[in-house]
Motif scaffolding. Structure first.
Motif, PDB file in Angstrom:
ATOM      1  N   ALA A 188       3.340  59.591  32.958  1.00  0.00           N
ATOM      2  CA  ALA A 188       2.490  59.352  34.119  1.00  0.00           C
ATOM      3  C   ALA A 188       1.080  58.947  33.725  1.00  0.00           C
ATOM      4  O   ALA A 188       0.453  58.113  34.401  1.00  0.00           O
ATOM      5  N   ASP A 189       0.564  59.501  32.625  1.00  0.00           N
ATOM      6  CA  ASP A 189      -0.819  59.204  32.257  1.00  0.00           C
ATOM      7  C   ASP A 189      -1.017  57.750  31.869  1.00  0.00           C
ATOM      8  O   ASP A 189      -2.151  57.252  31.865  1.00  0.00           O
ATOM      9  N   ARG A 190       0.072  57.042  31.571  1.00  0.00           N
ATOM     10  CA  ARG A 190      -0.050  55.639  31.178  1.00  0.00           C
ATOM     11  C   ARG A 190       0.462  54.680  32.253  1.00  0.00           C
ATOM     12  O   ARG A 190       0.068  53.507  32.255  1.00  0.00           O
TER      13      ARG A 190
ATOM     14  N   THR B 287       7.768  51.948  27.609  1.00  0.00           N
ATOM     15  CA  THR B 287       6.507  52.240  28.293  1.00  0.00           C
ATOM     16  C   THR B 287       5.582  51.029  28.268  1.00  0.00           C
ATOM     17  O   THR B 287       4.956  50.687  29.283  1.00  0.00           O
ATOM     18  N   LEU B 288       5.487  50.370  27.134  1.00  0.00           N
ATOM     19  CA  LEU B 288       4.654  49.166  27.044  1.00  0.00           C
ATOM     20  C   LEU B 288       5.146  48.092  28.008  1.00  0.00           C
ATOM     21  O   LEU B 288       4.345  47.408  28.660  1.00  0.00           O
ATOM     22  N   LEU B 289       6.465  47.939  28.098  1.00  0.00           N
ATOM     23  CA  LEU B 289       7.031  46.945  29.009  1.00  0.00           C
ATOM     24  C   LEU B 289       6.800  47.328  30.466  1.00  0.00           C
ATOM     25  O   LEU B 289       6.555  46.466  31.317  1.00  0.00           O
TER      26      LEU B 289
ATOM     27  N   THR C  69      -1.531  54.496  36.936  1.00  0.00           N
ATOM     28  CA  THR C  69      -2.634  53.610  37.344  1.00  0.00           C
ATOM     29  C   THR C  69      -2.180  52.167  37.533  1.00  0.00           C
ATOM     30  O   THR C  69      -2.432  51.568  38.594  1.00  0.00           O
ATOM     31  N   PRO C  70      -1.497  51.551  36.558  1.00  0.00           N
ATOM     32  CA  PRO C  70      -0.999  50.195  36.833  1.00  0.00           C
ATOM     33  C   PRO C  70       0.090  50.184  37.893  1.00  0.00           C
ATOM     34  O   PRO C  70       0.233  49.208  38.639  1.00  0.00           O
ATOM     35  N   GLY C  71       0.845  51.288  37.992  1.00  0.00           N
ATOM     36  CA  GLY C  71       1.966  51.315  38.926  1.00  0.00           C
ATOM     37  C   GLY C  71       1.568  51.345  40.385  1.00  0.00           C
ATOM     38  O   GLY C  71       2.375  50.997  41.244  1.00  0.00           O
TER      39      GLY C  71
END
Length: 233
Positions: A124-126, A61-63, A129-131
């Motif tokens: 999805a919550d993380r 997820t971080l990546l 937005t960046p995606g």
């Protein structure tokens, strides 16, 4: 910036974990990513890494988040140098920036847009937005073109099912768009076609000897996307 030596050391360790994680993406692939292997390359016992990253999925997820933001930053930087009053040129600049980043970071791009990692579901919550940063930039471009009267409308209006009309409405609300259904439909096609063209190039889906100059092929594809969106000649 972290304000204490301990905070700075923790931030540096996280940076190292992510850097090593990206290296393992390139050498082993996302499915084989292992915190034990990351710990080994970091020079610590695996339990030490778990103090920073709870699991392999957390590292993925971080990546993913970092990858979406790196791509978004590359697109934003390219658009910052593009003419603000020429949406057609901005579309081309955006497309080139996506391709250049993807070719420079093929394994990272593959994590974002390649084969899903078995057993991993991006939260999805993380990641949403960046995606959607690049998609939001693309929508701003075709919204600008529409407001300036640069796009030719279709000869016939499109008809949507009630369910799809609701979906299109959510797109408008989410991105604060004031454009008709036909342009959202074209925008979805341009979006998928752009990333499809980049993926074909990054993942060598054309074959090694099909085209003498893939950069030139991509420029032709950008021409087609411009036409597809409806820019008037």
């Amino acid at each position: 910036m972290p304000s204490t030596p301990r905070a700075r050391a923790r931030a540096q360790t996280m940076d190292d974990i992510l850097r090593i994680g990206r290296e393992h993406l390139a050498t082993d692939g996302a499915a084989a990513l292992s915190l034990r292997a990351v710990a080994r390359d970091l020079g610590v016992v695996s339990s030490a890494v778990y103090r920073y990253v709870r699991s392999r999925d957390e590292l993925l997820t971080l990546l993913v988040v970092d990858g979406y933001n790196a791509l978004g930053d590359a697109v934003d930087a390219a658009l910052a140098q593009a003419p603000t009053d020429d949406p057609q040129q901005r579309l081309r600049v955006l497309g080139r920036a996506v391709r250049e980043w993807a070719l420079a970071e093929p394994s990272w791009y593959g994590l974002l847009f390649g084969t899903p990692v078995p057993g991993y579901d991006a939260p999805a919550d993380r990641t949403v937005t960046p995606g959607v940063r690049v998609i939001a930039a693309l929508q701003q471009i075709y919204g600008q073109a529409y407001r300036a009267g640069l796009l030719a409308e279709p000869a016939q209006s499109i008809e949507l099912s009630s369910a799809l009309a609701v979906s299109f409405g959510r797109v408008r609300d989410s991105f604060e768009l004031d454009v008709p259904d036909w342009l959202i439909s074209r925008g979805v096609t341009v979006w998928s076609a752009l990333f499809g063209a980049v993926s074909f190039d990054v993942f060598n889906m054309y074959g090694p000897d099909t085209f003498a100059d893939r950069a030139e092929v991509f420029e032709l594809q950008l021409d087609n996307l411009v036409s597809l969106l409806g820019f008037r000649r």
